[in-house]
Design a protein around this motif. Structure first.
Motif, PDB file in Angstrom:
ATOM      1  N   MET A   1       4.059   4.982  -7.501  1.00 36.71           N
ATOM      2  CA  MET A   1       4.202   4.530  -6.113  1.00 36.71           C
ATOM      3  C   MET A   1       3.397   3.257  -5.887  1.00 36.71           C
ATOM      4  N   GLU A   2       2.213   3.218  -6.501  1.00 36.66           N
ATOM      5  CA  GLU A   2       1.357   2.049  -6.299  1.00 36.66           C
ATOM      6  C   GLU A   2       1.981   0.807  -6.904  1.00 36.66           C
ATOM      7  N   ASN A   3       2.600   0.973  -8.132  1.00 37.11           N
ATOM      8  CA  ASN A   3       3.207  -0.180  -8.789  1.00 37.11           C
ATOM      9  C   ASN A   3       4.415  -0.695  -8.028  1.00 37.11           C
ATOM     10  N   SER A   4       5.149   0.233  -7.374  1.00 30.08           N
ATOM     11  CA  SER A   4       6.352  -0.182  -6.656  1.00 30.08           C
ATOM     12  C   SER A   4       6.047  -0.987  -5.418  1.00 30.08           C
ATOM     13  N   THR A   5       4.841  -0.856  -4.916  1.00 25.45           N
ATOM     14  CA  THR A   5       4.465  -1.598  -3.715  1.00 25.45           C
ATOM     15  C   THR A   5       3.668  -2.858  -4.043  1.00 25.45           C
ATOM     16  N   PHE A   6       3.347  -3.028  -5.341  1.00 20.02           N
ATOM     17  CA  PHE A   6       2.559  -4.197  -5.741  1.00 20.02           C
ATOM     18  C   PHE A   6       3.302  -5.484  -5.397  1.00 20.02           C
ATOM     19  N   GLY A   7       2.601  -6.429  -4.828  1.00 21.28           N
ATOM     20  CA  GLY A   7       3.183  -7.711  -4.483  1.00 21.28           C
ATOM     21  C   GLY A   7       3.915  -7.702  -3.166  1.00 21.28           C
ATOM     22  N   LYS A   8       4.014  -6.563  -2.519  1.00 18.53           N
ATOM     23  CA  LYS A   8       4.712  -6.484  -1.246  1.00 18.53           C
ATOM     24  C   LYS A   8       3.698  -6.405  -0.108  1.00 18.53           C
ATOM     25  N   ASP A   9       4.201  -6.496   1.096  1.00 18.52           N
ATOM     26  CA  ASP A   9       3.332  -6.486   2.269  1.00 18.52           C
ATOM     27  C   ASP A   9       3.207  -5.077   2.852  1.00 18.52           C
ATOM     28  N   ILE A  10       3.485  -4.070   2.042  1.00 17.44           N
ATOM     29  CA  ILE A  10       3.435  -2.689   2.511  1.00 17.44           C
ATOM     30  C   ILE A  10       2.357  -1.926   1.752  1.00 17.44           C
ATOM     31  N   LEU A  11       1.483  -1.230   2.498  1.00 19.97           N
ATOM     32  CA  LEU A  11       0.428  -0.415   1.908  1.00 19.97           C
ATOM     33  C   LEU A  11       0.670   1.054   2.233  1.00 19.97           C
ATOM     34  N   ILE A  12       0.246   1.912   1.351  1.00 17.09           N
ATOM     35  CA  ILE A  12       0.422   3.347   1.526  1.00 17.09           C
ATOM     36  C   ILE A  12      -0.895   3.947   2.004  1.00 17.09           C
ATOM     37  N   LEU A  13      -0.849   4.683   3.103  1.00 17.41           N
ATOM     38  CA  LEU A  13      -2.022   5.364   3.646  1.00 17.41           C
ATOM     39  C   LEU A  13      -2.102   6.777   3.092  1.00 17.41           C
TER      40      LEU A  13
ATOM     41  N   VAL B   1       3.017   4.505   5.812  1.00 13.82           N
ATOM     42  CA  VAL B   1       2.724   3.157   5.326  1.00 13.82           C
ATOM     43  C   VAL B   1       2.246   2.282   6.480  1.00 13.82           C
ATOM     44  N   ILE B   2       1.687   1.137   6.107  1.00  9.34           N
ATOM     45  CA  ILE B   2       1.246   0.147   7.092  1.00  9.34           C
ATOM     46  C   ILE B   2       1.384  -1.236   6.467  1.00  9.34           C
ATOM     47  N   ARG B   3       1.761  -2.217   7.248  1.00  8.31           N
ATOM     48  CA  ARG B   3       1.858  -3.594   6.748  1.00  8.31           C
ATOM     49  C   ARG B   3       0.453  -4.152   6.505  1.00  8.31           C
ATOM     50  N   TYR B   4       0.361  -5.024   5.535  1.00 12.51           N
ATOM     51  CA  TYR B   4      -0.948  -5.579   5.187  1.00 12.51           C
ATOM     52  C   TYR B   4      -1.567  -6.333   6.362  1.00 12.51           C
ATOM     53  N   THR B   5      -0.745  -7.128   7.071  1.00 15.45           N
ATOM     54  CA  THR B   5      -1.274  -7.875   8.216  1.00 15.45           C
ATOM     55  C   THR B   5      -1.779  -6.928   9.302  1.00 15.45           C
ATOM     56  N   ASP B   6      -1.049  -5.831   9.533  1.00 15.56           N
ATOM     57  CA  ASP B   6      -1.493  -4.835  10.521  1.00 15.56           C
ATOM     58  C   ASP B   6      -2.787  -4.168  10.052  1.00 15.56           C
ATOM     59  N   CYS B   7      -2.896  -3.958   8.755  1.00 15.22           N
ATOM     60  CA  CYS B   7      -4.100  -3.348   8.190  1.00 15.22           C
ATOM     61  C   CYS B   7      -5.316  -4.250   8.401  1.00 15.22           C
ATOM     62  N   VAL B   8      -5.119  -5.561   8.213  1.00 14.81           N
ATOM     63  CA  VAL B   8      -6.204  -6.522   8.411  1.00 14.81           C
ATOM     64  C   VAL B   8      -6.649  -6.528   9.869  1.00 14.81           C
ATOM     65  N   VAL B   9      -5.684  -6.553  10.785  1.00 18.80           N
ATOM     66  CA  VAL B   9      -6.010  -6.538  12.217  1.00 18.80           C
ATOM     67  C   VAL B   9      -6.738  -5.256  12.582  1.00 18.80           C
ATOM     68  N   GLN B  10      -6.256  -4.134  12.066  1.00 16.31           N
ATOM     69  CA  GLN B  10      -6.903  -2.857  12.360  1.00 16.31           C
ATOM     70  C   GLN B  10      -8.330  -2.825  11.818  1.00 16.31           C
ATOM     71  N   ALA B  11      -8.527  -3.323  10.604  1.00 15.58           N
ATOM     72  CA  ALA B  11      -9.871  -3.348  10.014  1.00 15.58           C
ATOM     73  C   ALA B  11     -10.816  -4.216  10.842  1.00 15.58           C
TER      74      ALA B  11
ATOM     75  N   ILE C   1      -4.252   2.759   0.360  1.00 21.00           N
ATOM     76  CA  ILE C   1      -5.443   2.867   1.209  1.00 21.00           C
ATOM     77  C   ILE C   1      -5.867   4.327   1.178  1.00 21.00           C
ATOM     78  N   PHE C   2      -7.025   4.602   0.577  1.00 18.46           N
ATOM     79  CA  PHE C   2      -7.475   5.985   0.438  1.00 18.46           C
ATOM     80  C   PHE C   2      -8.268   6.417   1.673  1.00 18.46           C
ATOM     81  N   HIS C   3      -7.619   6.277   2.802  1.00 17.27           N
ATOM     82  CA  HIS C   3      -8.235   6.639   4.074  1.00 17.27           C
ATOM     83  C   HIS C   3      -7.104   6.785   5.088  1.00 17.27           C
ATOM     84  N   PHE C   4      -7.422   7.322   6.275  1.00 17.37           N
ATOM     85  CA  PHE C   4      -6.375   7.473   7.288  1.00 17.37           C
ATOM     86  C   PHE C   4      -6.207   6.209   8.122  1.00 17.37           C
TER      87      PHE C   4
END
Length: 316
Positions: free
Chosen positions: A1-13, A92-102, A174-177
């Motif tokens: 699952m991690e490899n399939s999302t590599f290079g994309k703007d989608i992260l797995i929570l 899942v969450i978009r990387y840009t959304d993840c940055v804003v949330q962080a 992302i190993f967190h909620f």
């Protein structure tokens, strides 16, 4: 699952990893708590702003805490509520959304300390310089302190998140909620030495200034109370300072636990519990603890119970 999302703007929570039968009860409980946080904190701010008798520095500074609690809860809880009803593969969450949330998560955590620092300063002036309180704690001073409480963390958090965003990504989990700075730089395979150094310095400066200022403030207050034989002054100091210290202690302990647990990946479940306490429990307690100190709030809360008691007595 991690490899399939590599290079994309989608992260797995990762989420909470709860048993399947616990998702719905957890959703209902969290929704109730979120509703309470929003209603109690927004209601407290509205009450203070609409009641001219409450336009005192202590209550106006309290509005900063309620606003920050609403801000912090809204950053995290709606996302968690959505994920509790979402299958693991679709969490899942978009990387840009993840940055804003962080960024927002760390801004909320930093503002929690700076707001409590300015509230401690207000208590210091009120108890140690009561005759000069009105001339020091003017509306202008309240505004300056409020702006300072929000403006100081902004560049510090901006640099913190910026150092993580500059890194290339080789992972997608992302190993967190929710997202935070540690989650962002752990997505990279590059050296994160600079991130760790700045993060440690940022934490030391924030917690050091917070602990130092609050400790010095209350040591000074304690000295004044010990020298004074005025029981009214001492009772007022105990009443207004005890709640502030209780809230500060919970914030400090939760923050320390989260920082420490980040160094132990095998204790990720414990870190999630500590994060929930900081994001969910503290905002609910703040409105309850501080709100019930205000006479007008107590009267409004107790009014329905008083009316029902009167009605039952009339019925008899």
């Amino acid at each position: 699952m991690e490899n399939s999302t590599f290079g994309k703007d989608i992260l797995i929570l990762e989420g909470f990893n709860l048993p399947s039968q616990s998702y719905i009860p957890s959703f209902i409980l969290l929704l109730i708590v979120y509703f309470f946080i929003m209603v109690s904190n927004i209601g407290l701010v509205v009450l203070i702003l609409r009641n001219s008798g409450l336009h005192q520095p202590m209550y106006l500074l309290l509005c900063n805490m309620s606003i920050n609690d609403v801000f912090g809860a809204t950053i995290i809880i709606p996302h968690v509520l959505r994920d509790l009803l979402t299958p693991d593969s679709q969490r899942v969450i978009r990387y840009t959304d993840c940055v804003v949330q962080a960024f927002c998560v760390h801004l909320h955590a930093s503002a929690s300390h700076t707001v409590l620092m300015i509230m401690a300063f207000d208590r210091y002036v009120a108890i140690c310089n009561p005759l000069r309180y009105a001339t020091i704690m003017t509306h202008r001073m309240v505004l300056v302190l409020s702006v300072w409480a929000w403006a100081i963390p902004l560049p510090l958090v901006g640099i913190l998140i910026g150092l993580s965003v500059r890194l290339s990504r080789c992972r997608g989990n992302i190993f967190h909620f929710s997202c935070n700075n540690a989650s962002l730089f752990k997505l990279s395979c590059e050296s994160v030495l600079i991130n760790n150094i700045y993060g440690l310095g940022y934490t030391v400066v924030l917690l050091g200034s917070s602990i130092g200022s609050v400790t010095l403030t209350y040591l000074r207050i304690a000295m004044v109370c010990l020298r004074s034989k005025n029981k009214t002054l001492n009772r007022k100091a105990l009443q207004t300072c005890a709640t502030h210290l209780a809230v500060y202690a919970i914030l400090l302990v939760s923050g320390f636990i989260i920082v420490i647990l980040h160094r132990f990946p095998q204790l990720v479940a414990h870190r999630k519990v500590a994060s929930v306490m900081l994001i969910v429990v503290l905002p609910a307690l703040n409105a309850l603890i501080y709100g019930l100190q205000i006479k007008e709030v107590r009267q409004r809360v107790m009014a329905p119970f008083h009316k029902s008691k009167v009605a039952s007595m009339d019925a008899k």
